[in-house]
Design an enzyme around this catalytic site. Structure first.
Site, short mmCIF file in Angstrom:
data_model
loop_
_atom_site.label_atom_id
_atom_site.label_comp_id
_atom_site.label_asym_id
_atom_site.label_seq_id
_atom_site.Cartn_x
_atom_site.Cartn_y
_atom_site.Cartn_z
N PRO A 9 -0.40 -3.72 -3.87
CA PRO A 9 -0.56 -4.94 -3.07
C PRO A 9 -1.37 -4.90 -1.88
CG PRO A 9 1.86 -4.22 -2.93
CD PRO A 9 1.08 -3.55 -4.09
N ASN A 10 -2.19 -5.85 -1.19
CA ASN A 10 -2.69 -5.71 0.02
C ASN A 10 -4.02 -5.13 -0.08
OD1 ASN A 10 -0.90 -7.83 1.15
ND2 ASN A 10 0.56 -6.17 1.25
N ARG A 17 -8.35 -5.13 6.60
CA ARG A 17 -6.93 -4.88 6.80
C ARG A 17 -6.72 -3.68 7.75
NH1 ARG A 17 -2.53 -2.32 2.51
NH2 ARG A 17 -0.86 -2.31 3.97
N TYR A 22 -6.88 1.94 7.43
CA TYR A 22 -7.27 2.11 6.24
C TYR A 22 -8.81 2.28 6.18
CZ TYR A 22 -2.29 0.85 5.49
OH TYR A 22 -1.14 0.98 5.13
N ASN A 74 -2.38 3.73 -6.54
CA ASN A 74 -2.10 3.55 -4.93
C ASN A 74 -1.05 2.57 -5.20
OD1 ASN A 74 -1.36 3.05 -2.55
ND2 ASN A 74 -3.41 2.95 -1.84
N ALA A 77 2.79 -0.65 -0.71
CA ALA A 77 4.18 -0.61 -0.26
C ALA A 77 5.04 -0.78 -1.32
CB ALA A 77 4.33 -2.17 0.53
N HIS A 80 7.42 2.75 -1.80
CA HIS A 80 8.35 3.15 -1.00
C HIS A 80 9.86 2.45 -1.52
CE1 HIS A 80 5.27 4.52 1.39
NE2 HIS A 80 4.99 3.18 1.69
N ASP A 87 9.83 3.71 -13.13
CA ASP A 87 10.37 3.58 -14.34
C ASP A 87 9.19 3.42 -15.51
OD1 ASP A 87 12.81 4.32 -13.70
OD2 ASP A 87 13.92 2.21 -14.12
N GLU A 98 -0.55 9.93 -7.81
CA GLU A 98 -0.15 8.91 -6.66
C GLU A 98 -1.10 9.29 -5.44
OE1 GLU A 98 3.99 8.35 -5.60
OE2 GLU A 98 3.13 8.13 -3.31
N HIS A 100 -2.70 7.81 -1.66
CA HIS A 100 -2.89 6.82 -0.41
C HIS A 100 -4.05 7.08 0.47
CE1 HIS A 100 1.26 5.59 -1.60
NE2 HIS A 100 1.47 6.67 -1.79
N LEU A 101 -4.40 6.18 0.90
CA LEU A 101 -5.68 6.32 1.83
C LEU A 101 -5.12 6.90 3.45
CD1 LEU A 101 -6.54 2.68 1.32
CD2 LEU A 101 -8.07 4.43 1.03
N SER A 102 -3.92 6.34 3.99
CA SER A 102 -3.47 6.85 5.11
C SER A 102 -2.33 7.97 4.81
CB SER A 102 -2.60 5.90 5.86
OG SER A 102 -1.44 5.41 4.81
N ARG A 107 3.37 8.80 9.30
CA ARG A 107 3.61 7.23 9.66
C ARG A 107 5.12 6.87 9.99
NH1 ARG A 107 0.00 3.40 6.27
NH2 ARG A 107 0.55 2.09 8.19
N ARG A 111 7.75 4.87 5.48
CA ARG A 111 6.49 5.18 4.48
C ARG A 111 6.62 6.69 3.96
NH1 ARG A 111 3.11 0.74 5.19
NH2 ARG A 111 3.23 -0.01 7.34
C1 DQA Z 1 -1.00 2.84 1.50
C2 DQA Z 1 0.19 3.34 2.36
C3 DQA Z 1 1.46 2.30 2.33
O1 DQA Z 1 2.71 2.69 3.07
C4 DQA Z 1 1.16 0.96 2.57
O2 DQA Z 1 2.19 -0.05 2.15
C5 DQA Z 1 -0.33 0.43 1.72
C6 DQA Z 1 -1.26 1.38 1.80
C7 DQA Z 1 -2.20 3.55 1.86
O3 DQA Z 1 -2.93 3.85 0.74
O4 DQA Z 1 -2.26 4.34 2.59
O5 DQA Z 1 -0.39 -0.80 1.48
O6 DQA Z 1 -0.41 3.25 0.13
#
Ligand code: DQA
Length: 149
Positions: A9-10, A17, A22, A74, A77, A80, A87, A98, A100-102, A107, A111
């Site tokens: 998501p997002n 964003r 990011y 990725n 959110a 977490h 599952d 897995e 993540h960009l950040s 953080r 997270r």
């Molecule tokens: C994220 C890190 C997550 O905590 C956050 O909710 C995201 C992006 C990242 O790619 O850094 O939506 O997965």
């Protein structure tokens, strides 16, 4: 290899964003970067993004039916708190990285913990869009090691 890239998501809002966290690349920019790499290295691939947990789970289940070799995910959110994504990955048992960009471990406290990570072969975070490329490279390394056994 058949590698699927799944975005949570997002991430469709990348580019606008919180660019200070990011970056300014859009999701299409990131996918194009991966596409160039995947084609160059002879892989087949699919990109998928959803803002909904159920669709992400359906896609993970579809990967099993499609005999996918590896997944880069990725979960955003959902990382977490989604035991359902954890599952689903356990259920299909496809090698998954897995990403993540950040740098999630530097953080906010919420997270720092991933409930998805125990269902993955590893986690890469903090390298911006390069995290995705490193995820693909990790899969290549692990899968070719397995093939040569
Ligand atoms: C994220 C890190 C997550 O905590 C956050 O909710 C995201 C992006 C990242 O790619 O850094 O939506 O997965």
């Amino acid at each position: 290899m058949n590698i699927w890239i799944i975005h949570g998501p997002n991430l469709n809002l990348l580019g606008t964003r919180e660019p200070e966290i990011y970056g300014t690349e859009t999701l299409d920019d990131i996918n194009r970067r991966m596409q160039d790499y995947l084609i160059k290295h002879g892989h087949t691939y699919e990109f998928f993004q959803s803002n909904s947990e159920g669709q992400l789970i359906d896609k993970i289940q579809e990967a099993y039916r499609a005999d996918v070799d590896g997944i880069v995910i990725n979960p955003a959110a959902y990382t977490h708190y989604s035991y359902a994504i954890h599952d689903a990955l356990k259920a299909v048992s496809i090698p998954t990285v897995e990403v993540h960009l950040s740098a999630i471990h530097s953080r906010e406290d919420f997270r720092k913990h991933s409930v998805v990570a125990p269902a993955c072969i590893g986690q890469i975070s903090g390298f911006g869009s390069t995290s995705y490329l490193l995820g693909i490279q990790a899969l290549e390394a692990i899968l070719s090691e397995e093939q040569s056994k």
